[in-house]
Write a protein that holds these residues in place. Structure first.
Motif, mmCIF file in Angstrom:
data_model
loop_
_atom_site.group_PDB
_atom_site.id
_atom_site.type_symbol
_atom_site.label_atom_id
_atom_site.label_comp_id
_atom_site.label_asym_id
_atom_site.label_seq_id
_atom_site.Cartn_x
_atom_site.Cartn_y
_atom_site.Cartn_z
ATOM 1 N N ASN A 174 46.015 17.038 51.322
ATOM 2 C CA ASN A 174 46.128 18.019 52.400
ATOM 3 C C ASN A 174 46.625 19.341 51.813
ATOM 4 O OD1 ASN A 174 46.580 19.524 54.690
ATOM 5 N ND2 ASN A 174 47.765 17.959 55.754
ATOM 6 N N ASP A 175 45.707 20.270 51.597
ATOM 7 C CA ASP A 175 46.061 21.530 50.935
ATOM 8 C C ASP A 175 46.926 22.440 51.800
ATOM 9 O OD1 ASP A 175 44.643 20.794 48.691
ATOM 10 O OD2 ASP A 175 42.767 21.717 49.384
ATOM 11 N N GLU A 176 47.019 22.154 53.111
ATOM 12 C CA GLU A 176 47.837 22.983 53.993
ATOM 13 C C GLU A 176 49.286 22.505 54.052
ATOM 14 O OE1 GLU A 176 45.851 22.696 57.725
ATOM 15 O OE2 GLU A 176 44.481 24.353 57.288
ATOM 16 N N LEU A 177 49.548 21.344 53.466
ATOM 17 C CA LEU A 177 50.873 20.729 53.573
ATOM 18 C C LEU A 177 51.809 21.250 52.479
ATOM 19 C CD1 LEU A 177 52.488 18.627 55.164
ATOM 20 C CD2 LEU A 177 51.723 16.912 53.532
ATOM 21 N N GLY A 178 52.934 21.829 52.904
ATOM 22 C CA GLY A 178 53.874 22.391 51.945
ATOM 23 C C GLY A 178 55.109 21.547 51.718
ATOM 24 N N LYS B 260 53.114 25.288 44.929
ATOM 25 C CA LYS B 260 52.380 26.470 45.363
ATOM 26 C C LYS B 260 52.999 27.069 46.623
ATOM 27 C CE LYS B 260 47.701 28.033 46.551
ATOM 28 N NZ LYS B 260 46.296 27.601 46.808
ATOM 29 N N ALA B 261 53.482 26.216 47.518
ATOM 30 C CA ALA B 261 54.113 26.700 48.759
ATOM 31 C C ALA B 261 55.384 27.478 48.447
ATOM 32 C CB ALA B 261 54.425 25.523 49.679
ATOM 33 N N LEU B 262 56.164 26.974 47.506
ATOM 34 C CA LEU B 262 57.387 27.680 47.106
ATOM 35 C C LEU B 262 57.058 29.031 46.489
ATOM 36 C CD1 LEU B 262 59.406 24.745 45.479
ATOM 37 C CD2 LEU B 262 59.769 25.756 47.724
ATOM 38 N N GLU B 263 56.063 29.051 45.616
ATOM 39 C CA GLU B 263 55.711 30.299 44.921
ATOM 40 C C GLU B 263 55.161 31.342 45.895
ATOM 41 O OE1 GLU B 263 54.575 28.323 40.578
ATOM 42 O OE2 GLU B 263 52.979 28.823 42.015
ATOM 43 N N GLU B 264 54.278 30.922 46.802
ATOM 44 C CA GLU B 264 53.690 31.869 47.754
ATOM 45 C C GLU B 264 54.712 32.401 48.763
ATOM 46 O OE1 GLU B 264 50.267 30.475 49.762
ATOM 47 O OE2 GLU B 264 48.980 30.501 47.978
ATOM 48 N N LYS C 282 52.287 23.976 56.445
ATOM 49 C CA LYS C 282 52.628 22.941 57.418
ATOM 50 C C LYS C 282 53.588 21.922 56.804
ATOM 51 C CE LYS C 282 48.317 23.343 60.035
ATOM 52 N NZ LYS C 282 47.105 22.630 60.535
ATOM 53 N N PHE C 283 54.443 21.346 57.662
ATOM 54 C CA PHE C 283 55.428 20.355 57.228
ATOM 55 C C PHE C 283 55.176 19.029 57.929
ATOM 56 C CE2 PHE C 283 58.779 24.018 56.963
ATOM 57 C CZ PHE C 283 58.014 24.631 55.985
ATOM 58 N N ILE C 284 55.549 17.942 57.275
ATOM 59 C CA ILE C 284 55.484 16.605 57.873
ATOM 60 C C ILE C 284 56.846 15.943 57.744
ATOM 61 C CG2 ILE C 284 54.591 14.256 57.558
ATOM 62 C CD1 ILE C 284 51.889 15.361 57.006
ATOM 63 N N PHE C 285 57.321 15.344 58.846
ATOM 64 C CA PHE C 285 58.584 14.608 58.842
ATOM 65 C C PHE C 285 58.295 13.118 58.934
ATOM 66 C CE2 PHE C 285 62.104 12.613 61.237
ATOM 67 C CZ PHE C 285 63.109 12.820 60.309
ATOM 68 N N LEU C 286 58.844 12.330 58.012
ATOM 69 C CA LEU C 286 58.639 10.875 57.974
ATOM 70 C C LEU C 286 59.906 10.183 58.471
ATOM 71 C CD1 LEU C 286 56.891 10.552 54.486
ATOM 72 C CD2 LEU C 286 55.827 10.837 56.736
#
Length: 351
Positions: free
Chosen positions: A3-7, A61-65, A90-94
């Motif tokens: 999932n490329d949108e998941l940070g 990549k999410a941190l850098e962007e 986007k974030f996911i909580f488990l």
């Protein structure tokens, strides 16, 4: 991974010492609500929540962007989460993945932690509000960030609890014309406490202590909120939360006891201490066994809490004389709660 949108993927905290004393039981109520309601609901409906600092995995990549890790506030974990959200990640909580953590067992440690947790978001709010308004996220997400994420939980609720229960209510006992209806004094606080305690049903016997303690903690939270919002002296105070090490002791000793072949395949080997250090640790007396001998009573005095306990107990006496009914019981027990905290009689007292 696909999932490329998941940070960010965030797991839930569980606590090895939640039943250690009354203070840890009350903390567990708050944090169960935070994870099982706040984090889970925001993750499902908004794909966003505040990063909890640990028990999470970030996409580099999410941190850098998002501008990378910054130390501009005392809540750098929340800071990077907000910036990543504004950049569209986007974030996911488990909720079903638990990571063992430890709660502070002394009131002083808990108080310092809460100061940082309520001062830091107000620092961040001041810095982020222009970026939130200018961002390309939806109006609903902007409203969620500004009102629900920042203002409601970190500013409005502490302000409401402190002013209503610690100032306005006791002062009405000295002004005959002033009167607060029972639903303001009793029913709304009871409903809020009930909703907070639902995710941890085993804590229902502690619902009244929880309500009284939360009102007592509103003094610390209100002070921290004002400090962070107006950049006062204690806004950037950073004190590491003191803990007893219960969550790591068992791992280290079991690692020391494992044979070399098992150690080679142990997931923690790369960051573990040397075998010699571990064997020394194993031979030393367990902190759990020696804990009572090492502990030393060192009660602190908290002047603000004691001053408010005097005000509340005086108001309770005044209420009794004027037959104010339910107000008397609330003021009495709330005053006792402030007195116990002011004399540092809740939690452990360890030097």
């Amino acid at each position: 991974q696909d999932n490329d949108e998941l940070g960010l993927v965030q797991a839930r905290w569980s606590f090895v010492n939640k039943d250690e004393n009354l203070l840890t039981r009350l903390q567990n109520i708050n944090l169960c609500f935070h994870f099982e309601v706040e984090q889970q609901v925001n993750g499902v409906f908004l794909n966003f929540f505040g990063f909890n600092g640990t028990a999470g995995v970030w996409r580099i990549k999410a941190l850098e962007e998002s501008g990378g890790w910054m130390e501009r506030t005392t809540v750098e974990d929340m800071d990077i989460a907000v910036r990543a959200h504004l950049h569209g990640w986007k974030f996911i909580f488990l909720n079903d993945v638990e990571c063992q953590c430890e709660l502070p067992e002394s009131y002083e440690a808990y108080r310092k932690q809460q100061h940082r947790w309520h001062s830091g978001p107000m620092q961040l709010f001041r810095l982020c509000i222009p970026d939130i308004i200018k961002s390309k996220i939806s109006v609903w997400k902007k409203f969620n960030l500004i009102f629900l994420f920042f203002l409601l939980r970190k500013l409005i609720l502490p302000f409401y609890s402190f002013t209503l229960f610690c100032i306005i209510l006791p002062m009405t006992m000295f002004v005959p014309e002033a009167e607060l209806p029972d639903w303001v004094v009793c029913y709304i606080p009871a409903l809020m406490s009930l909703l907070n305690i639902l995710p941890s049903p085993k804590s229902f016997p502690f619902i009244i202590p929880y309500l009284l303690f939360e009102n007592t903690m509103s003094v610390t939270k209100f002070n921290a909120m004002i400090s962070g919002l107006f950049q006062l002296g204690s806004a950037y105070e950073w004190v590491v939360t003191k803990k007893s090490g219960r969550s790591s002791e068992g791992d280290l000793i079991s690692l020391a006891a494992a044979p070399p072949r098992e150690l080679r395949h142990h997931p923690k080997t790369g960051s573990a201490p040397s075998m010699e250090a571990l064997m020394v640790l194993k031979e030393q007396p367990s902190p759990k066994k020696e804990g009572k001998k090492q502990q030393k009573k060192h009660n602190r005095i908290y002047k603000k809490e004691l001053a408010l306990s005097l005000l509340l107990l005086t108001a309770a006496a005044r209420s009794l004389l004027t037959k104010q009914g339910i107000h008397f019981y609330f003021l009495l027990f709330q005053g006792i709660s402030f007195l116990l905290v002011g004399l540092d009689l809740i939690g452990e007292q360890v030097e």
